[in-house]
Design a protein around this motif. Structure first.
Motif, PDB file in Angstrom:
ATOM      1  N   SER A 104     -83.742  12.076 -25.289  1.00 44.36           N
ATOM      2  CA  SER A 104     -84.936  12.462 -24.530  1.00 44.36           C
ATOM      3  C   SER A 104     -84.787  13.861 -23.931  1.00 44.36           C
ATOM      4  O   SER A 104     -83.677  14.301 -23.593  1.00 44.36           O
ATOM      5  CB  SER A 104     -85.187  11.458 -23.402  1.00 44.36           C
ATOM      6  OG  SER A 104     -86.192  11.926 -22.522  1.00 44.36           O
ATOM      7  N   VAL A 105     -85.945  14.539 -23.799  1.00 40.16           N
ATOM      8  CA  VAL A 105     -85.954  15.859 -23.130  1.00 40.16           C
ATOM      9  C   VAL A 105     -85.557  15.735 -21.669  1.00 40.16           C
ATOM     10  O   VAL A 105     -85.196  16.725 -21.027  1.00 40.16           O
ATOM     11  CB  VAL A 105     -87.350  16.521 -23.243  1.00 40.16           C
ATOM     12  CG1 VAL A 105     -87.677  16.874 -24.679  1.00 40.16           C
ATOM     13  CG2 VAL A 105     -88.431  15.625 -22.646  1.00 40.16           C
ATOM     14  N   GLU A 106     -85.627  14.511 -21.120  1.00 43.34           N
ATOM     15  CA  GLU A 106     -85.233  14.301 -19.729  1.00 43.34           C
ATOM     16  C   GLU A 106     -83.724  14.233 -19.579  1.00 43.34           C
ATOM     17  O   GLU A 106     -83.200  14.185 -18.467  1.00 43.34           O
ATOM     18  CB  GLU A 106     -85.851  12.998 -19.203  1.00 43.34           C
ATOM     19  CG  GLU A 106     -87.363  12.990 -19.208  1.00 43.34           C
ATOM     20  CD  GLU A 106     -87.929  14.068 -18.306  1.00 43.34           C
ATOM     21  OE1 GLU A 106     -87.322  14.344 -17.245  1.00 43.34           O
ATOM     22  OE2 GLU A 106     -88.962  14.657 -18.665  1.00 43.34           O
ATOM     23  N   ARG A 112     -81.186  17.956 -19.312  1.00 41.07           N
ATOM     24  CA  ARG A 112     -82.624  18.149 -19.479  1.00 41.07           C
ATOM     25  C   ARG A 112     -82.823  19.394 -20.350  1.00 41.07           C
ATOM     26  O   ARG A 112     -82.200  20.433 -20.134  1.00 41.07           O
ATOM     27  CB  ARG A 112     -83.307  18.348 -18.127  1.00 41.07           C
ATOM     28  CG  ARG A 112     -83.264  17.115 -17.247  1.00 41.07           C
ATOM     29  CD  ARG A 112     -83.776  17.461 -15.846  1.00 41.07           C
ATOM     30  NE  ARG A 112     -85.172  17.841 -15.868  1.00 41.07           N
ATOM     31  CZ  ARG A 112     -86.193  17.006 -15.655  1.00 41.07           C
ATOM     32  NH1 ARG A 112     -85.938  15.721 -15.408  1.00 41.07           N
ATOM     33  NH2 ARG A 112     -87.441  17.430 -15.692  1.00 41.07           N
ATOM     34  N   SER A 125     -85.760  21.481 -23.298  1.00 42.93           N
ATOM     35  CA  SER A 125     -87.093  21.509 -23.894  1.00 42.93           C
ATOM     36  C   SER A 125     -87.055  20.838 -25.257  1.00 42.93           C
ATOM     37  O   SER A 125     -86.019  20.781 -25.930  1.00 42.93           O
ATOM     38  CB  SER A 125     -87.587  22.952 -24.026  1.00 42.93           C
ATOM     39  OG  SER A 125     -86.697  23.703 -24.814  1.00 42.93           O
ATOM     40  N   ARG A 135     -89.584  13.948 -26.681  1.00 50.48           N
ATOM     41  CA  ARG A 135     -90.238  13.532 -25.435  1.00 50.48           C
ATOM     42  C   ARG A 135     -90.071  12.020 -25.216  1.00 50.48           C
ATOM     43  O   ARG A 135     -89.872  11.563 -24.095  1.00 50.48           O
ATOM     44  CB  ARG A 135     -91.710  13.909 -25.469  1.00 50.48           C
ATOM     45  CG  ARG A 135     -91.905  15.408 -25.560  1.00 50.48           C
ATOM     46  CD  ARG A 135     -93.341  15.799 -25.309  1.00 50.48           C
ATOM     47  NE  ARG A 135     -93.481  17.235 -25.437  1.00 50.48           N
ATOM     48  CZ  ARG A 135     -93.151  18.121 -24.491  1.00 50.48           C
ATOM     49  NH1 ARG A 135     -92.641  17.693 -23.359  1.00 50.48           N
ATOM     50  NH2 ARG A 135     -93.322  19.408 -24.694  1.00 50.48           N
ATOM     51  N   GLY A 155     -85.342   6.533 -24.503  1.00 54.11           N
ATOM     52  CA  GLY A 155     -85.550   7.454 -23.386  1.00 54.11           C
ATOM     53  C   GLY A 155     -86.980   7.965 -23.367  1.00 54.11           C
ATOM     54  O   GLY A 155     -87.727   7.844 -24.339  1.00 54.11           O
ATOM     55  N   GLY A 156     -87.356   8.528 -22.267  1.00 52.73           N
ATOM     56  CA  GLY A 156     -88.693   9.109 -22.129  1.00 52.73           C
ATOM     57  C   GLY A 156     -89.729   8.087 -21.769  1.00 52.73           C
ATOM     58  O   GLY A 156     -90.938   8.384 -21.800  1.00 52.73           O
ATOM     59  N   THR A 196     -92.004   5.888 -19.295  1.00 55.04           N
ATOM     60  CA  THR A 196     -92.495   6.073 -17.924  1.00 55.04           C
ATOM     61  C   THR A 196     -93.404   4.925 -17.563  1.00 55.04           C
ATOM     62  O   THR A 196     -94.026   4.287 -18.428  1.00 55.04           O
ATOM     63  CB  THR A 196     -93.274   7.401 -17.772  1.00 55.04           C
ATOM     64  OG1 THR A 196     -94.387   7.381 -18.654  1.00 55.04           O
ATOM     65  CG2 THR A 196     -92.394   8.595 -18.119  1.00 55.04           C
TER      66      THR A 196
END
Length: 722
Positions: free
Chosen positions: A609-611, A652, A654, A681, A705-706, A708
């Motif tokens: 994930s980008v997170e 983290r 992009s 993402r 991941g990612g 929400t």
């Protein structure tokens, strides 16, 4: 009025006017009788008196009958509003009596004085501006006729001087009459007693007129008003002189003007303030009187040169002799000097550039420093002059001019005297004959404006100015070996005479080295072979670039053998060369390979994930040295799992791909992780359980991941959503 005795009041009182008849008389007293003569013709009459109308006296007095009072003229016919100007009134019927007056504007009477039976004189009273009528009253009789008198503003006209106050007997001099209240009622100027010329009113204080011809000597000059009255009283005098003539000018050739003096020869020159020369159509200069036949004048600057007419004036206004000419050569001008600075000891050859340096008949040429120090110059061309700078007492900037003949140039240039530069030493003091080495030159008084170096015969080498005591020069190449003198110049022309030596040597050359490879940890011992390795100077081995982490010290073994150790750096191929002290060029010997001491065989997972937060495990060999992982440009710490396994948590980042490197604690040695890591993402890494009934209904947990809580997630099984 008849005066006598024995007169009595009677109804029969008569006055007899000769043969013209009798009229009734008026008794005043026993001694005075009034007799009226109205209607009598002009002439002389004997007046007799009778008390009874029959018997007349025989001792009567003769009486002249002048006729009715008439006014015929007034001089002057103008005056100031302030009044007080004496005027002459002319007319008929004027008899001498105590009761006479001039009547202005029908109201204001002033006493009149009898002059003759045709003239009286009175003083004009004050009045408003404009024209009024003037009458004459004699006794009780006032003239019916009147004459005009004009009141004007301002005070009475007055003359105080003449400019110029002299001129030729031929006339034609334009003279300004200076005074006050010289306005529109002025008619002209009168020279002497008879000659009147017209006048131009320039202002209330200046009247301009042109002198008529006259005879040698003084002539009075007065202002003539419109009524003929004169202003000035003859006290202002104009001097008539013989007209000057000009025969020749010597010399007839000068350079530039602005200082050259010529002698003008002729006749009838007069010493005085007005004595002057005119060159061409406009420039006038003061003349210096020698005698009646010769004066001296300074030729003004004539831009561009040329032939100009010369004329002379005795009064500063009238010029004669315009057919005599003088040739003026263009004045020299200095636009620049090269070099523009030199040492205070002098001796530098300087070149002045400009215009009009070479002129036939102009005389010797010199360079003039600071307006006082002259040095002989040689004329190279009309635009170039060459001379040797003199010694100077102190460092300073001065003006330098070119002097051609006796004429100083109209423009000059600035030349700066500076302290003499001195060279104390150089570092390095030896270098390769191929050049390229940076040589530091130490000394004093080095110019920040421009500095140059010379190595033997190689001059004019631009130096980098560091301070007044240090400049850096690039060593030029040469075909000879041995010592040369190093000097410095502050102007590119004259150099120091310090005789500091620099030694040219053969350039070193690398032929081979061994071994040709080593680990990226560095420390590999290498033997480098070649020629001209200097024993006395410092040498370095350069691996790839000359950055500090790629250079190690070289150990001299012989003129053909040196040793050094490889540095620690990333794996890969680099060039290997040797550089000697002071040199800028590296002598390359070949390619050296840094072998990787760490290797990566696997990376799992390869996306996240980008997170961030994805734990990525790497497998390989020599991984116990790994201290950090680098995802793109972001570095994160590594966790040792074993000598062959290490893990890192993704940062983290992009969305997109990022290269991954494993690095040791120095961050110098890094190894590529064989593939890129993909930042997404939303990413799914797995599902639990991984199988279920065909009819569906099994609860599946997604790992990734990612995810929400603020969205409505859904799972897609193949092409079936849920």
């Amino acid at each position: 009025t008849v005066q006598g005795s024995g007169f009595v009041s009677s109804e029969n009182l008569l006055c007899q006017w000769g043969s013209a008849g009798s009229v009734k008389g008026e008794f005043v007293s026993s001694s005075v009788v009034l007799c009226r003569g109205a209607g009598l013709m002009r002439g002389n009459y004997t007046v007799e008196v009778s008390m009874n109308g029959a018997d007349f006296t025989s001792d009567g007095q003769r009486h002249e009958v002048a006729g009715a009072v008439e006014v015929e003229g007034i001089v002057p016919s103008t005056g100031r509003v302030s009044g007080g100007r004496p005027v002459r009134v002319f007319g008929t019927g004027i008899v001498a009596t105590m009761h006479m007056a001039c009547v202005f504007d029908g109201a204001t009477s002033v006493h009149a004085y009898y002059v003759s039976k045709h003239e009286v004189m009175c003083r004009a009273p004050g009045g408003a501006g404009g024209v009024v009528g003037v009458q004459l009253r004699v006794g009780s009789e006032t003239s019916v006729s009147r004459v005009d008198y004009e009141y004007v503003e301002g005070g009475e006209a007055a003359v105080s001087g003449l400019v110029p106050s002299s001129g030729s007997v031929l006339g034609g001099t334009v003279v300004d009459v200076i005074g006050e209240n010289l306005n529109h009622y002025v008619r002209g100027c009168r020279f002497g007693d008879l000659v009147e010329v017209s006048a131009e009113v320039v202002s209330s204080s200046v009247l301009r007129c042109t002198s008529p011809s006259g005879r040698v000597g003084y002539s009075s000059v007065d202002v003539v008003e419109k009524d003929g009255e004169l202003v000035g009283g003859g006290v202002n005098r104009f001097l008539y002189r013989e007209e000057a003539v000009v025969y020749a000018v010597r010399p007839s050739f000068v350079v530039g003007g602005g200082g050259a003096v010529v002698s003008v020869e002729g006749d009838w020159f007069v010493e005085g303030e007005g004595l002057s020369c005119k060159f061409g159509d406009g420039v006038t200069v003061v003349g210096v009187f020698h005698d009646r036949k010769r004066i001296a004048c300074e030729v003004p600057v004539v831009e561009g040169g040329g032939t100009v007419r010369v004329s002379v004036s005795n009064n500063g206004v009238d010029f004669v002799g315009g057919n005599v000419e003088v040739e003026v050569a263009a004045r020299g001008a200095v636009f620049g000097v090269s070099p523009s600075r030199g040492g205070v000891r002098g001796g530098d050859v300087v070149t002045l550039t400009g215009l009009n340096f070479a002129m036939s008949g102009a005389g010797d040429a010199v360079c003039l420093f600071d307006g006082m120090r002259r040095v002989e110059a040689s004329v190279v061309s009309s635009t170039e002059l060459r001379c040797e700078a003199p010694g100077w007492h102190t460092p300073m900037a001065v003006r330098v001019d070119a002097v051609i003949g006796d004429v100083v140039s109209s423009e000059g240039a600035v030349y700066e005297f500076v302290e003499e530069a001195v060279v104390f030493g150089v570092k390095p003091s030896r270098g390769p004959r191929g050049g390229g080495t940076s040589v530091s030159v130490f000394g004093e008084h080095f110019s920040s404006v421009e500095s140059y170096c010379s190595f033997g015969d190689a001059r004019g080498l631009v130096a980098k100015h560091v301070s007044s005591s240090l400049v850096v020069c690039s060593l030029p190449a040469t075909h000879v070996l041995g010592g040369v003198e190093v000097e410095v110049s502050n102007n590119g022309a004259s150099f120091t005479r310090s005789q500091v030596e620099f030694e040219y040597e053969e350039s070193l050359e690398v032929v081979s080295f061994s071994p040709s490879a080593g680990t990226d940890l560095g420390g590999t011992e290498l033997n480098v072979y070649g020629v001209n390795f200097p024993r006395g100077g410092e040498m370095k081995c350069v691996f790839g670039s000359s950055a500090s982490n790629s250079v190690t010290a070289a150990r001299w073994v012989s003129s053909s053998h040196a040793g050094c150790r490889s540095p620690s750096r990333e794996a890969g191929n680099v060039t290997l060369g040797v550089i000697a002290e002071g040199e800028t060029a590296v002598s390359l010997g070949g390619v050296y390979r840094f072998e990787p001491s760490m290797q990566v065989f696997s990376m799992s997972p390869n996306r996240g994930s980008v997170e961030g937060g994805t734990v990525v495990t790497f497998g390989g060999s020599g991984l116990d040295r790994v201290a950090s992982c680098r995802f793109g440009s972001t570095r994160v710490p590594a966790r040792q799992l074993s000598k062959s396994q290490v893990s890192c948590t993704s940062p983290r980042y992009s969305a997109g791909e990022a290269g991954v490197y494993l690095c040791d604690e120095t961050s110098v040695v890094c190894v590529w992780s064989i593939e890129k890591f993909v930042f997404e993402r939303v990413v799914v890494l797995g599902a639990t359980p991984s199988s279920g009934l065909a009819r569906g209904g099994s609860l599946v947990t997604m790992i990734g991941g990612g995810f929400t809580s603020d969205c409505s997630p859904s799972c897609v099984f193949g092409s079936v959503g849920g």
